[in-house]
Design an enzyme around this catalytic site. Structure first.
Site, short mmCIF file in Angstrom:
data_model
loop_
_atom_site.label_atom_id
_atom_site.label_comp_id
_atom_site.label_asym_id
_atom_site.label_seq_id
_atom_site.Cartn_x
_atom_site.Cartn_y
_atom_site.Cartn_z
N CYS A 74 41.54 43.09 51.42
CA CYS A 74 39.42 42.71 52.63
C CYS A 74 39.10 43.95 52.07
CB CYS A 74 40.56 42.80 53.98
SG CYS A 74 40.93 41.22 54.57
N ASP A 83 42.12 42.61 37.85
CA ASP A 83 43.82 43.94 38.08
C ASP A 83 43.32 45.40 37.03
OD1 ASP A 83 46.54 42.84 39.34
OD2 ASP A 83 46.62 44.54 38.19
N HIS A 101 40.87 37.14 55.09
CA HIS A 101 42.43 37.05 55.46
C HIS A 101 43.55 35.86 55.12
CE1 HIS A 101 45.41 39.70 55.07
NE2 HIS A 101 45.87 38.77 55.76
N GLY A 117 57.83 39.46 44.11
CA GLY A 117 57.06 40.23 44.46
C GLY A 117 55.90 41.05 44.48
N HIS A 166 45.99 35.81 46.61
CA HIS A 166 45.36 36.04 45.64
C HIS A 166 45.73 35.65 44.48
CE1 HIS A 166 48.76 39.12 45.81
NE2 HIS A 166 48.47 39.27 44.39
N HIS A 192 46.54 35.23 40.57
CA HIS A 192 46.19 36.58 39.46
C HIS A 192 45.40 34.97 37.85
CE1 HIS A 192 48.65 39.52 40.19
NE2 HIS A 192 48.87 38.28 41.27
P1 AMP Z 1 51.25 40.77 43.43
O1 AMP Z 1 52.13 41.89 43.16
O2 AMP Z 1 51.27 39.53 43.19
O3 AMP Z 1 50.88 41.14 45.08
O4 AMP Z 1 50.05 41.21 42.39
C1 AMP Z 1 49.43 42.03 43.49
C2 AMP Z 1 48.40 42.78 41.72
O5 AMP Z 1 47.07 43.65 42.91
C3 AMP Z 1 49.01 43.60 41.21
O6 AMP Z 1 48.48 43.17 40.32
C4 AMP Z 1 48.38 45.48 41.00
O7 AMP Z 1 48.09 45.74 39.65
C5 AMP Z 1 46.81 44.30 41.70
N1 AMP Z 1 45.71 46.17 42.28
C6 AMP Z 1 46.53 46.81 43.37
N2 AMP Z 1 45.32 47.47 43.36
C7 AMP Z 1 44.52 47.24 43.03
C8 AMP Z 1 42.93 47.90 43.11
N3 AMP Z 1 42.44 48.03 43.70
N4 AMP Z 1 41.97 46.99 42.26
C9 AMP Z 1 43.04 45.77 41.43
N5 AMP Z 1 44.09 45.51 41.51
C10 AMP Z 1 44.71 45.72 42.02
ZN ZN Z 2 42.87 41.24 54.18
#
Ligand code: AMP
Ligand code: ZN
Length: 113
Positions: free
Chosen positions: A7, A30, A46, A92, A99, A101
């Site tokens: 957010c 990422d 959100h 995980g 989000h 990926h």
């Molecule tokens: P997940 O583990 O599927 O919840 O993915 C979360 C993703 O967010 C991971 O791949 C992290 O590397 C990425 N992430 C965490 N903080 C940031 C950030 N500030 N900017 C960009 N990506 C982020």
């Molecule tokens: Zn949020």
């Protein structure tokens, strides 16, 4: 949500490397890429995870899936790519804001990336 990382990224309070933005959706790189191209696509509003998608908020999901191929084309992912959303502890999920990926730029294994 006040204490949600994505957010804050959507609101511009935490910087990100944006690759696409409109009123409803933000896509950014990422911070710890698992493939040559690793982009996250989020709804600006959100939603905690896939588990919180309902008829009331699902229009943005369709919109995200219209944007994903445009991003893939812009990124030159002509050989294909993977779209992943981790939902909950067993998957995980580390950031509790929905989000997707986008992973590509190399041959992916059967692991997430
Ligand atoms: P997940 O583990 O599927 O919840 O993915 C979360 C993703 O967010 C991971 O791949 C992290 O590397 C990425 N992430 C965490 N903080 C940031 C950030 N500030 N900017 C960009 N990506 C982020
Ligand atoms: Zn949020």
């Amino acid at each position: 949500m006040t204490d949600c990382l994505f957010c804050k990224i959507a609101a511009g309070q935490i910087p990100s490397t944006k690759v696409y933005e409109d009123e409803q959706v933000l896509a950014f790189r990422d911070i710890a890429p698992m493939a040559p191209t690793h982009i996250l696509v989020i709804p600006k509003a959100h939603i905690g995870s896939v588990a919180e998608v309902t008829p009331a908020n699902s229009a943005v999901i369709a919109h995200i899936f219209e944007i994903i191929p445009l991003i893939a084309q812009t990124e030159g992912l002509t050989e294909g790519y993977r779209v992943v959303s981790n939902c909950g502890a067993h998957a995980g999920q580390t950031v509790q804001h929905l989000h997707f990926h986008i992973l590509g730029g190399r041959q992916l294994t059967l692991e997430m990336a």
